[in-house]
Motif scaffolding. Structure first.
Motif, PDB file in Angstrom:
ATOM      1  N   TYR A 262       0.826  -1.172  -0.011  1.00  0.00           N
ATOM      2  CA  TYR A 262       0.052  -0.124   0.010  1.00  0.00           C
ATOM      3  C   TYR A 262       0.897   1.242   0.110  1.00  0.00           C
ATOM      4  O   TYR A 262       1.952   1.260   0.583  1.00  0.00           O
ATOM      5  N   ARG A 266      -1.331  11.457   1.486  1.00  0.00           N
ATOM      6  CA  ARG A 266      -1.929  12.475   2.092  1.00  0.00           C
ATOM      7  C   ARG A 266      -2.994  12.819   1.029  1.00  0.00           C
ATOM      8  O   ARG A 266      -2.897  13.094  -0.342  1.00  0.00           O
ATOM      9  N   ASN A 267      -4.378  13.471   1.515  1.00  0.00           N
ATOM     10  CA  ASN A 267      -5.264  13.500   0.855  1.00  0.00           C
ATOM     11  C   ASN A 267      -4.686  15.361   0.003  1.00  0.00           C
ATOM     12  O   ASN A 267      -5.573  15.492  -1.010  1.00  0.00           O
ATOM     13  N   PRO A 270      -3.059  15.851  -4.531  1.00  0.00           N
ATOM     14  CA  PRO A 270      -3.681  15.293  -5.692  1.00  0.00           C
ATOM     15  C   PRO A 270      -2.565  14.605  -6.817  1.00  0.00           C
ATOM     16  O   PRO A 270      -2.819  13.747  -7.424  1.00  0.00           O
ATOM     17  N   ARG A 303      -1.511  -1.021  -4.044  1.00  0.00           N
ATOM     18  CA  ARG A 303      -2.498  -0.204  -4.289  1.00  0.00           C
ATOM     19  C   ARG A 303      -2.372   1.356  -3.508  1.00  0.00           C
ATOM     20  O   ARG A 303      -1.489   1.106  -2.501  1.00  0.00           O
ATOM     21  N   ASN A 305      -3.991   4.247  -1.151  1.00  0.00           N
ATOM     22  CA  ASN A 305      -4.932   4.661  -0.396  1.00  0.00           C
ATOM     23  C   ASN A 305      -4.664   6.178   0.077  1.00  0.00           C
ATOM     24  O   ASN A 305      -3.547   6.535   0.311  1.00  0.00           O
ATOM     25  N   ARG A 306      -5.816   7.042  -0.113  1.00  0.00           N
ATOM     26  CA  ARG A 306      -5.807   8.238   0.284  1.00  0.00           C
ATOM     27  C   ARG A 306      -5.899   8.609   1.577  1.00  0.00           C
ATOM     28  O   ARG A 306      -7.056   8.035   2.228  1.00  0.00           O
ATOM     29  N   GLY A 307      -5.153   9.522   2.243  1.00  0.00           N
ATOM     30  CA  GLY A 307      -5.602   9.687   3.672  1.00  0.00           C
ATOM     31  C   GLY A 307      -6.804  10.705   3.627  1.00  0.00           C
ATOM     32  O   GLY A 307      -7.036  11.069   2.453  1.00  0.00           O
ATOM     33  N   SER A 322      -6.285   3.416   9.731  1.00  0.00           N
ATOM     34  CA  SER A 322      -7.037   3.930   8.822  1.00  0.00           C
ATOM     35  C   SER A 322      -7.025   3.139   7.425  1.00  0.00           C
ATOM     36  O   SER A 322      -8.031   3.210   6.763  1.00  0.00           O
ATOM     37  N   LEU A 323      -6.051   2.328   7.218  1.00  0.00           N
ATOM     38  CA  LEU A 323      -6.062   1.375   6.119  1.00  0.00           C
ATOM     39  C   LEU A 323      -7.089   0.241   6.305  1.00  0.00           C
ATOM     40  O   LEU A 323      -7.761  -0.087   5.354  1.00  0.00           O
ATOM     41  N   GLU A 324      -7.647  -0.110   7.583  1.00  0.00           N
ATOM     42  CA  GLU A 324      -8.457  -0.798   7.932  1.00  0.00           C
ATOM     43  C   GLU A 324      -9.793  -0.303   7.902  1.00  0.00           C
ATOM     44  O   GLU A 324     -10.935  -0.860   8.159  1.00  0.00           O
ATOM     45  N   GLY A 325      -9.942   1.061   7.519  1.00  0.00           N
ATOM     46  CA  GLY A 325     -11.257   1.566   7.468  1.00  0.00           C
ATOM     47  C   GLY A 325     -11.817   2.203   8.864  1.00  0.00           C
ATOM     48  O   GLY A 325     -12.995   2.305   8.924  1.00  0.00           O
TER      49      GLY A 325
END
Lengths: 626, 170
Positions: A262, A266-267, A270, A303, A305-307, A322-325
């Motif tokens: 993964y 950071r969100n 972009p 893959r 994942n965005r923060g 956070s990766l676990e939702g």
């Protein structure tokens, strides 16, 4: 370059492909490289790029090959937009749209240098043609940032042509020459590489623990949740050289026996997400990710994942939550994440910059890497040199360089003739280092001894106008907002500290406040759950250590020596300088300024709220702080 | 707009094979589709994934990038990172809040701007920085920030006028 459908079945395939790319490369071709990093883009480099592309399209001479391409961040954001012309590596700064025709005609086609757009040394007045002649670059040692500003980050071909994935090919090689996972780990361990995200843990040791851990699948994670305010090196790497991060991860995954990875980005980044996505897709297409990579039998995929905007997710256990939702709350690390991390499985998490160090280490060897740096901090470190310094931007230097060299030789010192006051390193968990320590070498251990830390590499320079109490309050306010709230010392302790610091900066400080701050700070260090909580008081404790008298002046004399805390100093109009132009009178939000046209104005202290608007707008610097 | 966009949530859940570990990416996708996280969509997500609604809301309120209210025509992200702070972001924040009646994290009364101060946008060399609708604006002053937003608000007004009454000028 037409390369669609290339899929490598072996390391030899990759080698041949690179040879093919290099054979195609025409060194006489005219190339113009435009920086499309975030800094230059904000200053309009996208439009500059557009015009160069148009010029290249319209160029009709078949005898001359011309090309305009975009690159990642060059680091010298202060002087952006940056444009470099090859052959010759001619460096142009502050280029805007209108300059394009001249650069195109004179430099790209004509092979002449456009003098007026060159870097000019402020002191000597001499111009520099190539980056090597510019002090900002000449003292740097670029290993991690080597490709930044040189290759097009959206092109896997350019990465491969520049020697990319050669480290992976060396690791997975042909059957006879393949490196065993243990050998890879040994090489990384011998290099002395330490985690670049802040902790400074030995990377090789972490990899070994992850390899030895029981359980499958094992996860490989890149931490790109660069939350420290004032740090943007990971951003520039992900945007400017995404394949380097991927290559490092693939090598790491092979070393520990992991099949899934993964990248946590950071969100707010972009372009990093976009470039990483393109890199992952290209790597899959070329058979560098996926099943049976380079015919070795090893399979791995990644893959992104965005923060979602939480500072605490830079902490490893919070990031995995956070990766676990789930909400990003850290857990106590009695059991390390290399043994039980994401979904309770062994997980190897390294920072983006750490991953990008792996390919050069494998390619050039541990000894080569260890030849840079100090005894216990090997290699280089990328710093974001920002704040009150002339040359702001990203710099990569060997560990052990002194603060003075970084701030004054590379950074060019403090602007506007002001005096240096302190440099803040390590983000909100770091500390402020005063002028007396400018000759200290920068490495993991020395910074810790100075009461600060390496952190992710933010280096924020402060001048004499910066109030250290105000700065400490800023960090504590930041951390109060970002505390996840799971453990009481952090949740309540930081709030208490903020309350006290707010009072002090308003001139309502009381005797005993300093003691209480120190008690709370020590308490946090001893009892908070995660590293972020444990270090949350460092900005306060370090400023208390080096700038205690500033706190005392605020508390006892209700005065801010740096004249920054509103209400603890006053604005006054210098009658000799005031021309009575009336700008301040018109701009004052509370009508505290009076005066006739063309006659010196005055500020009514009783009405003035100390907002500083007059100070900012006065064209004659007639508003002074007293 | 109380109706849910039929099928949006179902499509998003399918995109991630119903993996509840992908809750955050799913919510990010919903926010991209709807502009915020509407109650109805979150309820649908909760039942679709068999994750308690309380958990969904705890995630929605924990992470600062999630919005539970519709956003305005323009999104302002004002960087409050250390460098921007040192170079006067605090004053810019005060000024634009005053001028445009903004409250951090909320949308202005006229629905024009959503104001989100962010901890660092990672463009420190340009400090102070403000990102408006994804566009970076660096080296701001109090005046230039206000001017920039004025221009954006005015730009909208003239397009609206042009659409409403054949381009009559005020």
């Amino acid at each position: 370059m037409s390369t669609v459908g290339t899929k490598f079945d072996s390391a030899e395939d990759l080698r041949q492909y690179r040879a093919h790319l290099l054979a195609q490369y025409d060194p006489a071709a005219r190339r113009v490289r435009v920086c499309l990093g975030t800094g230059c883009t904000a200053k309009g480099s996208a439009k500059v790029m557009e015009r160069f592309c148009r010029a290249a399209e319209e160029f009709g001479q078949e005898s001359l090959v011309v090309q305009a391409k975009s690159t990642g961040c060059h680091g010298f954001c202060e002087r952006g937009p940056i444009v470099v012309v090859d052959p010759g590596n001619v460096f142009y700064e502050n280029v805007n749209e209108e300059d394009v025709p001249e650069i195109w005609r004179e430099s790209v086609i004509g092979g002449r240098v456009v003098e007026r757009l060159l870097y000019k040394d402020e002191a000597s007045g001499e111009t520099a043609t190539t980056p090597k002649e510019i002090p900002f670059y000449s003292a740097q040692q670029r290993i991690v940032l080597a490709h930044n500003g040189v290759i097009d980050p959206t092109s896997i071909e350019e990465y491969v042509a520049g020697g990319g994935y050669a480290a992976l090919a060396k690791v997975l090689g042909s059957k006879a020459s393949r490196m065993e996972p243990e050998e890879v780990i040994e090489e990384v361990a011998r290099s002395g590489l330490r985690g670049r995200g802040g902790g400074g843990f030995l990377t090789g040791r972490k990899w070994r623990s992850a390899r030895d851990a029981h359980g499958q699948p094992k996860y490989t994670i890149a931490n790109g949740d660069e939350g420290d305010p004032g740090a943007f090196m990971d951003r520039s790497l992900m945007e400017g050289d995404p394949h380097a991060v991927l290559e490092g991860m693939i090598i790491g995954a092979y070393a520990i026996g992991s099949s899934r990875g993964y990248v946590y980005v950071r969100n707010e980044y972009p372009m990093a997400v976009k470039h990483l996505t393109m890199a992952i897709n290209a790597a899959r297409e070329f058979g560098l990710l996926g099943q049976n990579i380079l015919g070795s039998g090893f399979s791995f995929d990644v893959r992104i994942n965005r923060g979602a905007g939480a500072f605490v997710c830079g902490e490893s256990t919070a990031l995995m939550a956070s990766l676990e939702g789930r909400v990003g709350e850290p857990r106590a690390k009695y059991i390390h994440t290399v043994e039980s991390g994401l979904d309770g499985k062994p997980s190897l998490l390294n920072n983006v910059e750490t991953w990008a160090n792996v390919p050069p280490i494998i390619l050039n060897g541990a000894d080569w890497f260890a030849s840079f740096g100090t005894e216990k901090s090997k290699g280089t470190k990328v710093f974001s040199l920002v704040g009150k310094v002339k040359n702001t931007g990203l710099v990569e230097v060997p560990m052990g360089m002194t603060l003075r060299q970084i701030i004054f030789d590379i950074g060019g010192g403090i602007p506007d003739g002001k005096a240096f006051k302190a440099v803040q390193t390590g983000g909100p968990s770091g500390g402020c280092i005063p002028a007396e320590c400018l000759d200290e070498p920068v490495d993991f251990d020395r910074l810790a001894e100075l009461g600060s830390m390496m952190g992710s590499g933010g280096m924020i320079v402060m001048d004499e106008d910066t109030c250290m109490v105000h700065v400490a309050r800023y960090f504590v306010a930041f951390l109060k907002d970002e505390s996840c709230g799971k453990c009481t010392p952090c949740r309540e302790g930081i709030a208490q500290m903020l309350d006290i610091l707010t009072r002090i900066t308003k001139g309502e400080g009381r005797e005993g406040d300093i003691d209480t701050l120190e008690t709370l700070g020590t308490l946090l260090e001893d009892t908070a759950l995660c590293a972020l909580g444990k270090t949350a008081a460092y900005p306060v404790l370090s400023t208390l250590r080096c700038f205690r008298d500033e706190y005392q002046t605020h508390i006892r004399e209700k005065r801010c020596p740096a004249k920054e805390c509103p209400g603890l100093f006053q604005y006054q109009i210098d009658v000799d300088l005031c021309t009575g132009c009336g700008v301040c009178r018109k701009k004052c939000p509370v009508q505290a300024i009076t005066g006739e046209r063309k006659k010196p104005h005055t500020i009514d202290w009783k009405t003035c709220t100390g907002c500083g608007t007059c100070f900012d707008v006065c064209p004659f610097s007639a508003v002074v702080k007293v | 707009m109380t109706d849910t966009n039929e099928g949006t949530v179902a499509t998003i859940i399918e995109r991630y094979q119903g993996d509840s570990g992908m809750l955050i990416p799913m919510m990010q996708d919903i926010q991209t589709e709807c502009g915020y996280l509407p109650q109805a969509e979150l309820k649908e997500l909760s039942s679709g994934l068999a994750v308690p609604l309380a958990d969904v809301y705890s995630v929605a309120t924990f992470y600062s990038s999630f919005r539970l209210m519709p956003k305005g025509d323009h999104t302002i992200q004002l960087c409050m990172g250390t460098v921007c702070f040192l170079k006067g972001a605090g004053k810019i924040s005060e000024a634009i809040q005053r001028e445009f009646q903004l409250v951090p994290g909320e949308t202005s009364p006229d629905g024009k701007f959503t104001f989100s101060p962010v901890n660092c946008v990672g463009a420190c060399a340009l400090a102070p920085v403000m990102v408006v609708d994804g566009q970076y604006h660096g080296g701001l002053t109090v005046d230039s920030a206000v001017e920039l937003l004025d221009k954006i608000a005015e730009g909208d007004k003239s397009t609206e006028d042009a659409q409403a009454g054949g381009g009559k000028k005020k």
